[in-house]
Scaffold this active site. Structure first.
Site, PDB file in Angstrom:
ATOM      1  N   GLY A   1       0.816  -1.220   0.000  1.00 30.80           N
ATOM      2  CA  GLY A   1       0.000   0.000   0.000  1.00 30.80           C
ATOM      3  C   GLY A   1       0.843   1.261   0.000  1.00 30.80           C
ATOM      4  CB  CYS A   2       3.683   2.343   2.098  1.00 30.57           C
ATOM      5  SG  CYS A   2       2.771   2.386   3.671  1.00 30.57           S
ATOM      6  CB  ALA A   3       5.158   0.285  -2.765  1.00 33.98           C
TER       7      ALA A   3
ATOM      8  CB  ALA B   1       5.718   5.979  -2.354  1.00 27.71           C
TER       9      ALA B   1
END
Length: 157
Positions: free
Chosen positions: A46-48, A51
């Site tokens: 999710g964070c990738a 970002a």
């Protein structure tokens, strides 16, 4: 836990280490609008996704007068790896003691599978050129968040 920020509030100042170990301060961005987004963990799906969405729209955000800063509780070494893996071109800052996340009300109680714990709340704060909060969004979703943010900032016409 700090109260959630609202438009007009003075954005809490900070200085944190970036993915290269260099000090980066909110004051470095004075005179420009700055998107400060908090994400739970580098190198997670999710964070990738979030970002990479910021990375892919960075040129158009900057052309519209917005800089981007990502902040997580990860150590600098994890941010270095994350920035390299995803070819990120904006600062990723390490807030290991979550003091900045606390100040921005992005650290708090979370629930997952019936378990309650303290952790980072995915949040985005837009700071205007004078250092005041222009927009504060809490509990945002990783997927689709950048597109929604662009709509909320009226950048997609």
């Amino acid at each position: 836990m700090a109260e959630r920020l609202t438009p007009g509030d003075v954005a809490p100042g900070f200085t944190l280490k970036d993915e290269a170990g260099k000090d980066v301060s909110l004051a470095d961005f004075q005179g420009r609008n700055t998107i400060v987004y908090f994400y739970p963990a580098a190198s997670t799906p999710g964070c990738a996704k979030e970002a990479c969405d910021f990375r892919d729209t960075l040129a158009s955000l900057q052309a519209a007068g917005y800089d981007v800063i990502g902040i997580s509780p990860d150590p600098v070494s994890a941010l270095t790896k994350f920035a390299q893996e995803e070819q990120l071109t904006f600062p990723l800052l390490s807030d290991e003691d979550h003091a900045v996340a606390d100040a921005y009300a992005a650290w708090g109680e979370k629930k997952n599978y019936g378990r309650t714990y303290m952790g980072l709340i995915r949040s985005t704060i837009v700071v205007d050129a004078e250092g005041r909060v222009a927009l504060a969004q809490y509990n945002v979703r990783a997927t689709g968040h950048v597109a929604k943010l662009r709509r909320d900032l009226k950048l997609d016409k």
